[in-house]
Design a protein around this motif. Sequence first.
Motif, mmCIF file in Angstrom:
data_model
loop_
_atom_site.group_PDB
_atom_site.id
_atom_site.type_symbol
_atom_site.label_atom_id
_atom_site.label_comp_id
_atom_site.label_asym_id
_atom_site.label_seq_id
_atom_site.Cartn_x
_atom_site.Cartn_y
_atom_site.Cartn_z
ATOM 1 N N TYR A 110 0.929 -0.991 0.057
ATOM 2 C CA TYR A 110 0.165 -0.078 -0.033
ATOM 3 C C TYR A 110 0.796 1.087 -0.043
ATOM 4 O O TYR A 110 1.944 1.362 0.588
ATOM 5 C CB TYR A 110 -1.075 0.239 1.252
ATOM 6 C CG TYR A 110 -1.881 -1.160 1.252
ATOM 7 C CD1 TYR A 110 -3.294 -0.994 0.358
ATOM 8 C CD2 TYR A 110 -1.671 -2.204 2.113
ATOM 9 C CE1 TYR A 110 -4.010 -2.111 0.591
ATOM 10 C CE2 TYR A 110 -2.296 -3.130 1.917
ATOM 11 C CZ TYR A 110 -3.845 -3.173 1.184
ATOM 12 O OH TYR A 110 -4.764 -4.202 1.535
ATOM 13 N N PHE A 111 0.306 2.449 -0.539
ATOM 14 C CA PHE A 111 1.049 3.610 -0.599
ATOM 15 C C PHE A 111 0.146 4.636 -0.488
ATOM 16 O O PHE A 111 -1.069 4.918 -0.820
ATOM 17 C CB PHE A 111 1.839 3.699 -1.851
ATOM 18 C CG PHE A 111 2.398 5.154 -2.299
ATOM 19 C CD1 PHE A 111 3.468 5.814 -1.719
ATOM 20 C CD2 PHE A 111 1.688 5.860 -3.112
ATOM 21 C CE1 PHE A 111 3.709 6.855 -1.862
ATOM 22 C CE2 PHE A 111 2.004 7.245 -3.357
ATOM 23 C CZ PHE A 111 3.196 7.805 -2.683
ATOM 24 N N ALA A 112 0.562 5.619 0.513
ATOM 25 C CA ALA A 112 -0.265 6.972 0.846
ATOM 26 C C ALA A 112 0.669 8.083 0.585
ATOM 27 O O ALA A 112 1.542 8.234 1.179
ATOM 28 C CB ALA A 112 -0.795 6.542 2.357
ATOM 29 N N TYR A 113 -0.009 9.077 -0.055
ATOM 30 C CA TYR A 113 0.673 10.472 -0.271
ATOM 31 C C TYR A 113 -0.099 11.453 0.088
ATOM 32 O O TYR A 113 -1.548 11.289 -0.463
ATOM 33 C CB TYR A 113 1.161 10.406 -1.491
ATOM 34 C CG TYR A 113 1.659 11.661 -2.349
ATOM 35 C CD1 TYR A 113 3.046 11.820 -2.482
ATOM 36 C CD2 TYR A 113 0.932 12.395 -2.745
ATOM 37 C CE1 TYR A 113 3.504 13.025 -2.822
ATOM 38 C CE2 TYR A 113 1.349 13.726 -3.407
ATOM 39 C CZ TYR A 113 2.685 13.795 -3.393
ATOM 40 O OH TYR A 113 3.196 15.115 -4.035
ATOM 41 N N GLU A 114 0.184 12.529 0.525
ATOM 42 C CA GLU A 114 -0.344 13.828 0.819
ATOM 43 C C GLU A 114 0.155 14.960 0.517
ATOM 44 O O GLU A 114 1.394 14.982 0.651
ATOM 45 C CB GLU A 114 -0.930 13.693 2.194
ATOM 46 C CG GLU A 114 -1.711 14.982 2.661
ATOM 47 C CD GLU A 114 -0.955 16.242 3.472
ATOM 48 O OE1 GLU A 114 -1.715 17.150 3.986
ATOM 49 O OE2 GLU A 114 0.321 16.265 3.216
ATOM 50 N N ASN A 115 -0.213 16.171 -0.212
ATOM 51 C CA ASN A 115 0.612 17.012 -0.422
ATOM 52 C C ASN A 115 -0.397 18.268 -0.545
ATOM 53 O O ASN A 115 -1.871 18.356 -0.737
ATOM 54 C CB ASN A 115 1.298 17.133 -1.701
ATOM 55 C CG ASN A 115 2.503 17.821 -1.614
ATOM 56 O OD1 ASN A 115 2.461 18.962 -1.576
ATOM 57 N ND2 ASN A 115 3.804 17.005 -1.819
ATOM 58 N N ALA A 116 0.094 19.423 -0.900
ATOM 59 C CA ALA A 116 -0.761 20.694 -1.345
ATOM 60 C C ALA A 116 -1.463 20.274 -2.738
ATOM 61 O O ALA A 116 -1.175 19.549 -3.610
ATOM 62 C CB ALA A 116 -0.042 21.817 -1.752
ATOM 63 N N ARG A 117 -2.756 20.902 -2.911
ATOM 64 C CA ARG A 117 -3.565 20.615 -3.964
ATOM 65 C C ARG A 117 -3.024 20.985 -5.155
ATOM 66 O O ARG A 117 -3.203 20.521 -6.278
ATOM 67 C CB ARG A 117 -4.936 21.531 -3.824
ATOM 68 C CG ARG A 117 -4.657 23.069 -4.113
ATOM 69 C CD ARG A 117 -6.120 23.731 -4.369
ATOM 70 N NE ARG A 117 -5.962 24.905 -4.656
ATOM 71 C CZ ARG A 117 -7.159 25.788 -5.050
ATOM 72 N NH1 ARG A 117 -8.109 25.462 -4.663
ATOM 73 N NH2 ARG A 117 -6.711 27.286 -5.270
ATOM 74 N N GLU A 118 -2.064 21.990 -5.377
ATOM 75 C CA GLU A 118 -1.380 22.353 -6.483
ATOM 76 C C GLU A 118 -0.407 21.223 -6.868
ATOM 77 O O GLU A 118 -0.003 21.148 -8.265
ATOM 78 C CB GLU A 118 -0.378 23.492 -6.335
ATOM 79 C CG GLU A 118 -1.177 24.783 -6.142
ATOM 80 C CD GLU A 118 -1.808 24.945 -4.765
ATOM 81 O OE1 GLU A 118 -2.879 25.672 -4.743
ATOM 82 O OE2 GLU A 118 -1.486 24.185 -3.869
ATOM 83 N N ALA A 119 0.019 20.234 -6.304
ATOM 84 C CA ALA A 119 0.631 19.020 -6.813
ATOM 85 C C ALA A 119 -0.067 18.120 -7.574
ATOM 86 O O ALA A 119 0.770 17.726 -8.657
ATOM 87 C CB ALA A 119 1.092 18.210 -5.578
ATOM 88 N N LEU A 120 -1.333 18.445 -7.648
ATOM 89 C CA LEU A 120 -2.228 17.816 -8.633
ATOM 90 C C LEU A 120 -2.811 18.653 -9.748
ATOM 91 O O LEU A 120 -3.021 18.305 -10.721
ATOM 92 C CB LEU A 120 -3.374 16.933 -8.037
ATOM 93 C CG LEU A 120 -4.540 16.202 -8.936
ATOM 94 C CD1 LEU A 120 -3.696 15.069 -9.641
ATOM 95 C CD2 LEU A 120 -5.539 15.840 -8.071
ATOM 96 N N GLN A 121 -3.081 19.918 -9.252
ATOM 97 C CA GLN A 121 -3.649 20.963 -10.247
ATOM 98 C C GLN A 121 -2.732 22.029 -10.660
ATOM 99 O O GLN A 121 -3.072 22.924 -11.581
ATOM 100 C CB GLN A 121 -5.039 21.660 -9.651
ATOM 101 C CG GLN A 121 -6.018 20.689 -9.475
ATOM 102 C CD GLN A 121 -7.436 21.435 -9.051
ATOM 103 O OE1 GLN A 121 -7.161 22.559 -8.437
ATOM 104 N NE2 GLN A 121 -8.484 21.115 -9.383
ATOM 105 N N GLY A 122 -1.636 22.333 -10.188
ATOM 106 C CA GLY A 122 -0.673 23.276 -10.475
ATOM 107 C C GLY A 122 0.069 23.216 -11.560
ATOM 108 O O GLY A 122 -0.137 22.467 -12.383
ATOM 109 N N ASN A 123 1.004 24.268 -11.827
ATOM 110 C CA ASN A 123 1.884 24.347 -12.980
ATOM 111 C C ASN A 123 3.045 23.274 -13.016
ATOM 112 O O ASN A 123 3.826 23.116 -14.156
ATOM 113 C CB ASN A 123 2.573 25.828 -13.310
ATOM 114 C CG ASN A 123 1.392 26.654 -13.663
ATOM 115 O OD1 ASN A 123 0.528 26.527 -13.895
ATOM 116 N ND2 ASN A 123 1.809 28.022 -13.426
ATOM 117 N N HIS A 124 3.212 22.505 -11.848
ATOM 118 C CA HIS A 124 4.354 21.460 -12.082
ATOM 119 C C HIS A 124 3.856 20.238 -11.523
ATOM 120 O O HIS A 124 4.407 19.366 -10.691
ATOM 121 C CB HIS A 124 5.278 22.468 -10.712
ATOM 122 C CG HIS A 124 5.819 23.306 -10.905
ATOM 123 N ND1 HIS A 124 6.198 23.964 -12.216
ATOM 124 C CD2 HIS A 124 5.467 24.547 -10.091
ATOM 125 C CE1 HIS A 124 6.397 25.397 -11.982
ATOM 126 N NE2 HIS A 124 6.111 25.651 -10.956
#
Length: 389
Positions: free
Chosen positions: A132-146
């Motif tokens: 299993y793998f779990a990851y959390e970050n700021a929303r921009e990690a998925l929607q941002g420019n990078h």
Amino acid sequence: MVRNENALPTIDFFSGAGGMSYGFHCHPGFKLVAAVDAELTKPSAKDQSSDCNKTYFANCNIHPRNEVLNYENILEIGAELWPNDVFDGVLLACPPCTDFTRAKPENHLIDGNRNELTSAVANLIFKIRPKYFAYENAREALQGNHAQHLETILHVLQSIGYSYKVEILNLNDFGLPQQRERVILIASRDREVRNLRDLWQGLSIKTAATVGGALERLSVLDLEVPQSLDKRFPQLTEEVLKRIMAIPKDGGSWTDIATTHQELLIPSMKKKIKNGNTGSYGDVYGRMALKQPAPTIKRECSHVGNGRYTHPTENRLLSVGEMAFLQGFPIQFKFAGSQLSNCYRQIGDAVPPLISHQLAWLISWVETGIRPSPRDFCLKNSALSAEQF
């Protein structure tokens, strides 16, 4: 707590103060076996400057490995922590969000060095193949420019046949008394994965998760769990105290006193008023509102001038214990640090344990097929209790 005989070994990269780990630590189906964090307050800081590994050990009973993780060494460290070919356990990885988040304006243009740590995690997944793998970050990690860094993880998961769900969530919808938008990714090597929306399907809390409700619950727990609440907070200078005393209680801002107490405004405030655009700057020195969720609690929450971190009714910064409670920590969680500011920084940098405990039960559901109830997934002595459902 007695752990299950077949408790899944769990490793936490970028472990910080233990916010992600603690939710799994409080579940009998998981056993923390290793953690890694460099304890840096910022890239230019000296090693061990944040003291977060001391906090991690105080609450999770594991000494994290003090190591600066980078694109080159993460595979080597992963192999040392788990030398077998396949990791039949849980990999937790929450790289720094600093170079993703919109709170840092230049992130819209510059792809900061710390973003490549998310790409490095993709290599680690490919190498050790966690169950299993779990990851959390700021929303921009998925929607941002990078977003290409997180897309690298998703590509790897797809290429090696993992089931995964990734989404941007406002954690207030899941009982956290705070507006906090985060991207959460859960993946499974050999089972169909679920997400937090599945966990909460058909459930709702009776009252919204707010600052007032959380502080009221905290006052009750302070009596039930004596000598647990960390009541420390920094003292204000005379100038700042006068400014705070003038700001209206329960959600007030310095903008409310801009015309009546100009002598209390600092130059940047006067400039904003002159330009007619206060924007988010209106939050600095602001009070939290009792009937609303807290604003996003960030690593800079150690000073009233860094955001809306002032107590709703008292003339002070929220205490370490109050700020931690709004960030989903249970009342008994202990923060270590040579400086009080480090305790606040550890809080703001953390994954809320109130949420990570739900993620632990979510993975347990995927593993066992047994759906947990609120009495299972509500973290004991935190801002969310089963009685709220």
